[in-house]
Write an enzyme that holds these catalytic residues in place. Structure first.
Site, PDB file in Angstrom:
ATOM      1  N   HIS A 137       1.054 -25.137  62.973  1.00 39.47           N
ATOM      2  CA  HIS A 137       0.861 -26.509  63.407  1.00 39.47           C
ATOM      3  C   HIS A 137       0.842 -27.420  62.185  1.00 39.47           C
ATOM      4  CE1 HIS A 137       0.360 -26.248  67.733  1.00 39.47           C
ATOM      5  NE2 HIS A 137      -0.293 -25.116  67.549  1.00 39.47           N
ATOM      6  N   ASP A 167       4.678 -33.002  61.136  1.00 39.15           N
ATOM      7  CA  ASP A 167       5.449 -32.963  62.373  1.00 39.15           C
ATOM      8  C   ASP A 167       6.404 -34.145  62.498  1.00 39.15           C
ATOM      9  OD1 ASP A 167       4.280 -30.636  63.260  1.00 39.15           O
ATOM     10  OD2 ASP A 167       2.906 -31.596  64.659  1.00 39.15           O
TER      11      ASP A 167
END
Length: 390
Positions: A137, A167
């Site tokens: 993540h 991200d």
């Protein structure tokens, strides 16, 4: 005409990195069709406050994108995707390496059908390397990329960022850039290609100063050891009511203006000194001075002064800010307010057609655009190709 009106994308991505990238493309006119698994809910639909059966975040991330529910574990669903590839000649996928190949939807299989295909794979660690099959993540990617060790205070833990830097600034925006570069090349050559975006690679590339200095001169760094990470006056300062101000002003004219604004023109000598000790002494003086007044006092004072001093706003305050609103960064789509597109184009402004929709809401595309008969559609429904959503 929208800038990307002739770009048609099949989007297999979920959560944040892929959907944010295709959101930018959809805002600029690309026709995006999400292919969603009826039996596996995109978690982005459920994160945060809800607008009916989906989150406001999902409504934003997937605005203007159509949705088709397909159970890719069924051969007929794979055949449908292969038919779609004839027209939707850009693919964005976010599965771990090898998953699309196992489904029969890998690059080699699909480019054999359409040699002009642009196939974008966005993953945490890329399609190669020892970490390619590893889960991750945003905070993992930033940690591996080396950014978090020096992006903190001395003797404190790294702080989870309020936005997903790796991200979005890494993965999403590199996907957009790579995809558009491939579209331009295809216009010139008629040939598509495969694009491999690693979010960790992208995050690592954002280490402009730290990595350049280490690779070029073997100069290591750490928390509060650089001009821009807290070593000197470029920093955040607390007010006496526990709010904060951001102070940037690296250039001499801004330093002079800052010193004059706070009533301390004598500090200009420290502010302009190249000596680290003087810079740190200037920072200590600023810390005490800003702590002497409240947030409203300083916000009001610097509102009309160009010194690169700005208040640290809450989300509520940011959404009310005149600059944000004057730039049309808050728009209304299907009765709800959303963040607008940050790319402003004079001839082809962004358009917002509808908020993120229900899974499988546009399955009828198969009839409307690809000539499937009602009998075929009914048989696909009976076979569970569309799942329980249709």
């Amino acid at each position: 005409m929208s800038a990307l009106a002739n770009v048609k994308i099949l989007d297999f991505s979920t959560l944040l990195p892929g959907p944010f990238g295709t959101l930018v493309l959809a805002d600029l006119g690309a026709q995006v069709l999400r292919v969603e698994a009826p039996g596996r809910t995109d978690l982005a639909r459920m994160i945060g406050e809800l607008d009916g059966d989906a989150s406001y975040a999902h409504r934003y991330l997937n605005r203007s994108k159509k949705s088709m529910g397909l159970d890719l574990k069924k051969p007929d669903a794979i055949e449908i995707v292969k038919q779609l590839i004839a027209e939707y000649d850009v693919v964005v996928e976010q599965f771990r390496p090898g998953v699309m190949d196992k489904l029969g939807l890998g690059y080699e299989a699909l480019t054999a059908i359409n040699p002009k295909l642009i196939y974008c794979s966005l993953t945490g660690y890329g399609q190669t390397g020892p970490y390619k099959d590893r889960g991750g993540h945003d905070n993992n990617y930033l940690a591996i990329a080396g950014t978090q060790d020096y992006s903190r205070r001395i003797n404190t833990a790294p702080v989870p960022a309020g936005i997903q830097v790796a991200d979005v600034a890494g993965g999403s925006m590199h996907l957009v850039a790579g995809l558009l570069a491939a579209v331009i090349q295809r216009l010139e050559t008629g040939i598509g290609q495969q694009i491999d975006i690693s979010i960790t690679d992208a995050a690592f590339s954002l280490n402009v100063f730290a990595a350049s200095n280490y690779l070029g001169a073997a100069a290591t760094t750490g928390p509060e050891q650089e001009l821009l990470n807290g070593q000197q006056f470029y920093d955040y300062y607390q007010t006496n009511d526990d709010r904060y101000l951001s102070v940037g002003g690296l250039e001499p004219q801004f330093k002079k203006t800052l010193c004059e604004a706070i009533g301390q023109p004598a500090l200009v000598e420290l502010a302009l000194s190249p000596k680290l000790a003087h810079q740190q002494a200037f920072k200590a003086q600023l810390t005490d001075i800003f702590k002497s007044q409240d947030f409203t006092y300083w916000k009001t004072l610097f509102r009309s002064i160009d010194a690169c001093v700005e208040p640290v706003l809450t989300m509520d305050e940011a959404c009310q800010h005149e600059q944000i609103n004057s730039r049309e960064m808050i728009v209304e789509v299907d009765g709800i307010k959303q963040v607008g597109c940050a790319i402003k184009m004079s001839a082809s402004p962004a358009k917002y057609h509808f908020k993120g929709c229900s899974l499988g809401e546009h399955n009828q595309i198969l009839q409307q655009e690809f000539g499937f008969s009602e009998q075929q559609i009914n048989q696909l429904k009976a076979d569970g190709i569309f799942g329980k959503q249709s």
